[in-house]
Design an enzyme around this catalytic site. Structure first.
Site, PDB file in Angstrom:
ATOM      1  N   GLY A   1      -4.429 -11.479  -7.882  1.00  0.00           N
ATOM      2  CA  GLY A   1      -4.763 -10.745  -6.665  1.00  0.00           C
ATOM      3  C   GLY A   1      -4.480  -9.252  -6.726  1.00  0.00           C
ATOM      4  O   GLY A   1      -5.047  -8.484  -5.946  1.00  0.00           O
TER       5      GLY A   1
ATOM      6  N   SER B   1       0.818  -1.223   0.000  1.00  0.00           N
ATOM      7  CA  SER B   1       0.000   0.000   0.000  1.00  0.00           C
ATOM      8  C   SER B   1       0.851   1.273   0.000  1.00  0.00           C
ATOM      9  O   SER B   1       0.563   2.198  -0.773  1.00  0.00           O
ATOM     10  CB  SER B   1      -0.959  -0.006   1.192  1.00  0.00           C
ATOM     11  OG  SER B   1      -1.904  -1.033   1.046  1.00  0.00           O
TER      12      SER B   1
ATOM     13  N   ASP C   1     -13.366  -2.810  -0.497  1.00  0.00           N
ATOM     14  CA  ASP C   1     -13.058  -4.170  -0.972  1.00  0.00           C
ATOM     15  C   ASP C   1     -14.195  -4.739  -1.822  1.00  0.00           C
ATOM     16  O   ASP C   1     -13.961  -5.513  -2.752  1.00  0.00           O
ATOM     17  CB  ASP C   1     -12.863  -5.118   0.224  1.00  0.00           C
ATOM     18  CG  ASP C   1     -11.521  -4.923   0.904  1.00  0.00           C
ATOM     19  OD1 ASP C   1     -10.559  -4.498   0.237  1.00  0.00           O
ATOM     20  OD2 ASP C   1     -11.431  -5.202   2.124  1.00  0.00           O
TER      21      ASP C   1
ATOM     22  N   THR D   1      -6.140  -2.882   7.601  1.00  0.00           N
ATOM     23  CA  THR D   1      -6.006  -4.252   7.102  1.00  0.00           C
ATOM     24  C   THR D   1      -5.965  -5.233   8.264  1.00  0.00           C
ATOM     25  O   THR D   1      -6.198  -4.863   9.424  1.00  0.00           O
ATOM     26  CB  THR D   1      -4.799  -4.335   6.132  1.00  0.00           C
ATOM     27  OG1 THR D   1      -4.809  -5.625   5.528  1.00  0.00           O
ATOM     28  CG2 THR D   1      -3.475  -4.091   6.821  1.00  0.00           C
TER      29      THR D   1
ATOM     30  N   TYR E   1      -1.791 -12.004  -3.512  1.00  0.00           N
ATOM     31  CA  TYR E   1      -0.915 -11.462  -4.558  1.00  0.00           C
ATOM     32  C   TYR E   1       0.566 -11.639  -4.244  1.00  0.00           C
ATOM     33  O   TYR E   1       1.425 -11.111  -4.958  1.00  0.00           O
ATOM     34  CB  TYR E   1      -1.266  -9.998  -4.875  1.00  0.00           C
ATOM     35  CG  TYR E   1      -1.088  -9.025  -3.738  1.00  0.00           C
ATOM     36  CD1 TYR E   1      -2.161  -8.693  -2.927  1.00  0.00           C
ATOM     37  CD2 TYR E   1       0.139  -8.427  -3.485  1.00  0.00           C
ATOM     38  CE1 TYR E   1      -2.021  -7.807  -1.883  1.00  0.00           C
ATOM     39  CE2 TYR E   1       0.291  -7.527  -2.451  1.00  0.00           C
ATOM     40  CZ  TYR E   1      -0.787  -7.223  -1.649  1.00  0.00           C
ATOM     41  OH  TYR E   1      -0.642  -6.331  -0.610  1.00  0.00           O
TER      42      TYR E   1
ATOM     43  N   LYS F   1      -9.916  -4.930  10.570  1.00  0.00           N
ATOM     44  CA  LYS F   1     -11.041  -4.474   9.732  1.00  0.00           C
ATOM     45  C   LYS F   1     -12.388  -4.496  10.464  1.00  0.00           C
ATOM     46  O   LYS F   1     -13.264  -3.697  10.151  1.00  0.00           O
ATOM     47  CB  LYS F   1     -11.145  -5.332   8.465  1.00  0.00           C
ATOM     48  CG  LYS F   1     -10.091  -5.003   7.439  1.00  0.00           C
ATOM     49  CD  LYS F   1     -10.300  -5.795   6.165  1.00  0.00           C
ATOM     50  CE  LYS F   1      -9.181  -5.530   5.175  1.00  0.00           C
ATOM     51  NZ  LYS F   1      -9.315  -6.278   3.941  1.00  0.00           N
TER      52      LYS F   1
ATOM     53  N   GLY G   1     -13.121 -11.527   6.740  1.00  0.00           N
ATOM     54  CA  GLY G   1     -13.474 -10.164   6.346  1.00  0.00           C
ATOM     55  C   GLY G   1     -13.484  -9.963   4.839  1.00  0.00           C
ATOM     56  O   GLY G   1     -14.412  -9.360   4.284  1.00  0.00           O
TER      57      GLY G   1
ATOM     58  N   GLY H   1     -13.518 -19.271   1.813  1.00  0.00           N
ATOM     59  CA  GLY H   1     -13.227 -18.413   2.965  1.00  0.00           C
ATOM     60  C   GLY H   1     -14.494 -17.761   3.491  1.00  0.00           C
ATOM     61  O   GLY H   1     -15.515 -17.681   2.783  1.00  0.00           O
ATOM     62  N   ALA H   2     -14.429 -17.324   4.748  1.00  0.00           N
ATOM     63  CA  ALA H   2     -15.591 -16.662   5.368  1.00  0.00           C
ATOM     64  C   ALA H   2     -15.129 -15.556   6.311  1.00  0.00           C
ATOM     65  O   ALA H   2     -15.835 -15.209   7.243  1.00  0.00           O
ATOM     66  CB  ALA H   2     -16.446 -17.689   6.102  1.00  0.00           C
TER      67      ALA H   2
HETATM   68  P1  ATR Z   1      -9.415 -11.544   5.934  1.00  0.00           P
HETATM   69  O1  ATR Z   1      -9.847 -10.242   6.525  1.00  0.00           O
HETATM   70  O2  ATR Z   1      -8.208 -11.416   5.038  1.00  0.00           O
HETATM   71  O3  ATR Z   1     -10.520 -12.292   5.263  1.00  0.00           O
HETATM   72  P2  ATR Z   1      -9.670 -13.307   8.205  1.00  0.00           P
HETATM   73  O4  ATR Z   1     -10.946 -12.627   8.576  1.00  0.00           O
HETATM   74  O5  ATR Z   1      -8.693 -13.650   9.268  1.00  0.00           O
HETATM   75  O6  ATR Z   1      -8.857 -12.420   7.173  1.00  0.00           O
HETATM   76  O7  ATR Z   1     -10.058 -14.624   7.360  1.00  0.00           O
HETATM   77  C1  ATR Z   1      -9.094 -15.522   6.896  1.00  0.00           C
HETATM   78  C2  ATR Z   1      -9.773 -16.623   6.074  1.00  0.00           C
HETATM   79  O8  ATR Z   1      -8.770 -17.540   5.611  1.00  0.00           O
HETATM   80  C3  ATR Z   1     -10.762 -17.457   6.870  1.00  0.00           C
HETATM   81  O9  ATR Z   1     -11.796 -17.894   6.021  1.00  0.00           O
HETATM   82  C4  ATR Z   1      -9.883 -18.637   7.331  1.00  0.00           C
HETATM   83  O10 ATR Z   1     -10.596 -19.815   7.643  1.00  0.00           O
HETATM   84  P3  ATR Z   1     -11.186 -20.050   9.136  1.00  0.00           P
HETATM   85  O11 ATR Z   1     -12.446 -19.238   9.220  1.00  0.00           O
HETATM   86  O12 ATR Z   1     -11.396 -21.501   9.220  1.00  0.00           O
HETATM   87  O13 ATR Z   1     -10.112 -19.543  10.095  1.00  0.00           O
HETATM   88  C5  ATR Z   1      -9.074 -18.851   6.082  1.00  0.00           C
HETATM   89  N1  ATR Z   1      -7.830 -19.586   6.353  1.00  0.00           N
HETATM   90  C6  ATR Z   1      -6.690 -19.083   6.883  1.00  0.00           C
HETATM   91  N2  ATR Z   1      -5.751 -20.061   6.980  1.00  0.00           N
HETATM   92  C7  ATR Z   1      -6.328 -21.207   6.507  1.00  0.00           C
HETATM   93  C8  ATR Z   1      -5.894 -22.551   6.349  1.00  0.00           C
HETATM   94  N3  ATR Z   1      -4.654 -22.926   6.692  1.00  0.00           N
HETATM   95  N4  ATR Z   1      -6.747 -23.448   5.823  1.00  0.00           N
HETATM   96  C9  ATR Z   1      -7.998 -23.089   5.453  1.00  0.00           C
HETATM   97  N5  ATR Z   1      -8.478 -21.826   5.583  1.00  0.00           N
HETATM   98  C10 ATR Z   1      -7.664 -20.893   6.099  1.00  0.00           C
END
Ligand code: ATR
Length: 266
Positions: free
Chosen positions: A234, A21, A104, A64, A213, A68, A129, A126-127
């Site tokens: 990314g 950034s 975002d 970040t 990225y 967030k 932020g 993923g789930a």
């Molecule tokens: P961001 O704001 O970048 O989305 P976050 O809220 O910490 O960061 O979310 C990280 C995501 O990556 C989550 O979906 C996380 O899965 P969990 O909800 O099970 O924690 C996923 N993630 C991170 N490391 C992972 C791994 N080794 N295997 C599978 N999913 C992973």
């Protein structure tokens, strides 16, 4: 030249040492002749950082990982979209009133628009932020969204909120998506060999987007290209979210090609 009237902007995160950034925002400030500088900070607490923005008159900030969501209670105003998503990635200091936005969401939509989003079946991996912002953007553009996440409860909760479907992580190999978006850190350095979506579920013509990225050409994108999928790297979303921040801060559209080239060459 930096003088007593130079405006200060920053990124707040932890860790921020690898953040691109500062590079891209400083390049854009220079390009547009704006008397401003952008630095990276790793605050102990986000509350103290927001207080510092007020005290020092910092004009704006990118927010970040991991702040967030936790930044929200410390703000004076939140844009309705950011409130709905439950995540803020941009702060604007408007004469002492600290406002929170989420850039975002639109940034995830932008690189996909030319490939079509409406009525597409989209699997979001993923789930967290980032996933939340991406999911709201896709639903707003008429997509059918599936959420797959390691932690089931988070996937279920997000799927319910966006009226999408929940997919157990281990079932991703069996699904038929037209678009896949990885929002997790899977495939990011220091573990670039990790594939965030099963190869057997990738088919010719699918659109595959990664928010990771570092590296730019992730294992997911390499595998998707071998399977004749269309790929979106990314930096596309990263540059788009930064460009929207720059516009919020300055009212000026930055040169996104310059931002991307700067990120690529440093
Ligand atoms: P961001 O704001 O970048 O989305 P976050 O809220 O910490 O960061 O979310 C990280 C995501 O990556 C989550 O979906 C996380 O899965 P969990 O909800 O099970 O924690 C996923 N993630 C991170 N490391 C992972 C791994 N080794 N295997 C599978 N999913 C992973």
């Amino acid at each position: 030249m930096i003088t007593a009237s130079t405006a200060l902007y920053c990124v707040l995160g932890s860790p921020v040492v690898h953040s691109k950034s500062p590079l891209i925002h400083n390049a854009a400030f220079k390009d547009k002749g704006i008397d401003a500088v952008y630095l990276a900070f790793e605050p102990q607490t986000i509350e103290a950082a927001v207080q510092a923005i007020r005290t020092l008159g910092i004009q704006g900030a990118s927010v970040t990982i991991p702040f967030k969501e936790s930044v929200i209670p410390h703000l004076d105003w939140i844009h309705p979209l950011a409130a709905k998503i439950g995540a803020v990635n941009t702060l604007v200091n408007e004469n002492g009133v600290i406002k929170g936005y989420n850039t975002d969401c639109d940034a995830a939509v932008a690189p996909l628009l030319s490939h079509g989003i409406e009525n597409k079946t989209i699997c979001i991996v993923g789930a967290g932020g980032a996933a939340r912002a991406v999911a709201f953007g896709m639903v707003a553009h008429g997509a059918r969204v599936m959420i797959a996440n390691r932690t089931r409860q988070k996937a279920k909760a997000l799927a319910k909120q966006i009226r999408g479907d929940f997919i157990p992580f281990e079932d991703m190999k069996n699904i038929q998506a037209e678009v896949v978006i990885n929002t997790t850190s899977l495939g990011m350095v220091p573990d670039p060999k990790i594939l965030s979506y099963p190869a057997q579920a990738l088919h010719p013509g699918m659109v595959v987007m990664d928010v990771v990225y570092t590296p730019l050409d992730t294992c997911l994108l390499k595998t998707a290209r071998k399977k004749k999928c269309v790929t979106i790297d990314g930096l596309s979303m990263f540059v788009a979210q930064a460009a929207a921040q720059f516009k919020l801060w300055t009212g000026i559209e930055p040169d996104q090609d310059l931002m991307r080239q700067t990120a690529l060459t440093h």
